[in-house]
Design an enzyme around this catalytic site. Structure first.
Site, PDB file in Angstrom:
ATOM      1  N   HIS A 100       0.931  -1.368  -0.081  1.00  0.00           N
ATOM      2  CA  HIS A 100       0.164  -0.047  -0.131  1.00  0.00           C
ATOM      3  C   HIS A 100       0.890   1.229  -0.080  1.00  0.00           C
ATOM      4  CE1 HIS A 100      -3.495  -2.394   0.165  1.00  0.00           C
ATOM      5  NE2 HIS A 100      -3.535  -2.610   1.579  1.00  0.00           N
ATOM      6  N   GLU A 114     -11.697  -3.616  -2.355  1.00  0.00           N
ATOM      7  CA  GLU A 114     -10.995  -2.728  -3.036  1.00  0.00           C
ATOM      8  C   GLU A 114     -10.527  -2.891  -4.624  1.00  0.00           C
ATOM      9  OE1 GLU A 114      -7.295  -3.102  -0.505  1.00  0.00           O
ATOM     10  OE2 GLU A 114      -8.509  -4.458   0.832  1.00  0.00           O
ATOM     11  N   HIS A 152      -9.761   2.234   0.640  1.00  0.00           N
ATOM     12  CA  HIS A 152      -9.533   0.960   1.346  1.00  0.00           C
ATOM     13  C   HIS A 152     -10.744   1.217   2.605  1.00  0.00           C
ATOM     14  CE1 HIS A 152      -7.968  -2.401   3.543  1.00  0.00           C
ATOM     15  NE2 HIS A 152      -6.822  -2.223   2.767  1.00  0.00           N
TER      16      HIS A 152
END
Length: 384
Positions: free
Chosen positions: A139, A349, A214
């Site tokens: 991420h 996601e 997210h």
């Protein structure tokens, strides 16, 4: 209210490099544009002020987004009786977000999901990234990943509902990535009861880009998601190793606990079969989505019987990460004193595939100078 006009803003103070992301705003109306209220959400440890934008549509739905991480902090939707509840996990202060959390509602980048061993090669050069999810990169990396920076914000004019645009300038070399990148995400709470997110990015050097939101959803606004029913428009998934990194193989979901396409299924009925490392049993994998009409389609439906709430995910992206909050362990306390235990929320996601820069058979994620990365995702808030 004055007439809307197009105005170009720099995403970073004092930086002359810019590659043409245009922000359409209502000049001089930041504080009182219909459907948007700007307020303070506190300050970071550095003293930087964090703003909160509350969007309300004509039907009474509410979405709240803060500048820190361009984060969706709340999403209020009606049940079958018209009762509103917040269905998005989050916290009641910026201090709790800054202290650390598992990306709840954040805009994630430069590259969402995993990059193997924190490395990729581009143009003959190997780039080294943070291995913040050992042994892999996750991420966007460390303290300058995009969920951990304070974005600039501007209320913008949109014909389909109240909207705010968040922008961030990421410098060449930040978190190990090449290129200066101007990034933007517009959140619109439409009058059709959807939260629309429009992402854009430009770069002056080739760079992998993969952006998502997210959010953790719980359609009851309490308890766990074990009784939620799910459909995913995918007949295959990217196989992962024991560290959830793609092996490069794309496998069919048929006759596996990963099949939510043949018919919708209750999430809790399959958790044990989904597997994982004890005690973090559950789903955490990327689905290969079926191509949609004109590249944009409903790719997932999440519903809950007692409230009648139904969440549709619509996107133009090729992948969807389905995650059941396996690593929530009760140590975080959210709004209203709700302790986030395992399976308190579910993530859907939209994305390109994890580790795509290291797999030639995966869709390309390299953004080139002169190109503009654009993608769109909507959360449609419906009632069964």
């Amino acid at each position: 209210m004055g007439a809307a006009r197009a105005t170009v803003y720099h995403a970073s103070d004092g930086n002359d490099w810019y590659n043409g992301i245009e922000l359409v705003c209502e000049e001089g109306m930041e504080e009182d544009m219909a459907g948007v209220i700007k307020s303070s959400f506190g300050k970071l440890k550095s003293g930087v002020a964090v703003d909160l934008y509350t969007l309300t549509n004509k039907n009474g739905l509410v979405a709240k987004i803060m500048t820190f991480g361009a984060t969706l902090t709340e999403l209020h939707a009606p049940d079958k009786d018209g009762k509103m509840a917040n269905i998005c996990l989050g916290f009641d202060s910026v201090e709790k977000y800054e202290k650390g959390h598992p990306y709840m509602g954040s805009t994630v980048g430069r590259y969402c999901n995993r990059i193997g061993k924190g490395r990729f090669t581009l143009g003959g050069k190997t780039y080294k990234l943070a291995t913040n999810n050992p042994p892999n990169h996750l991420h966007g990396g460390g303290p300058k990943a995009w969920d951990k920076v304070n974005w600039k914000a501007q209320i913008v004019a949109r014909p389909d509902g109240p909207a705010v645009q968040f922008t961030y300038f990421s410098k060449d070399g930040e978190e190990g990535y090449p290129g200066n990148v101007n990034a933007s995400v517009i959140y619109t709470l439409t009058e059709a009861n959807t939260v629309k997110m429009e992402y854009a990015a430009t770069t002056d050097k080739p760079c992998p880009i993969n952006l998502t939101n997210h959010a953790y959803f719980n359609l009851k606004g309490k308890g766990t998601i074990l009784d939620h029913e799910l459909y995913i428009a995918a007949k295959s998934y990217t196989e992962g190793d024991e560290d959830l990194l793609p092996t490069g193989k794309i496998l069919p979901v048929v006759d596996t606990p990963y099949d939510f396409f043949a018919q919708p299924a209750i999430v809790g009925d399959r958790l044990l079969a989904a597997g994982g490392k004890e005690p973090n049993i559950g789903y955490d994998l990327n689905y290969v989505l079926l191509p949609g009409a004109k590249g944009y389609a409903t790719v997932a439906r999440l519903s809950e019987a007692t409230t009648g709430r139904l969440l549709e995910i619509r996107t133009d992206q090729p992948g969807l990460q389905f995650y059941t909050g396996n690593f929530l362990d009760g140590t975080l306390t959210g709004k209203g004193g709700w302790k986030y235990v395992q399976y308190s929320g579910i993530c859907l996601e939209t994305q390109h595939f994890p580790d795509s820069p290291n797999h030639k058979n995966f869709p390309n994620t390299i953004l080139m100078p002169g190109q503009t990365y654009r993608t769109r995702t909507e959360y449609a808030l419906l009632v069964k």
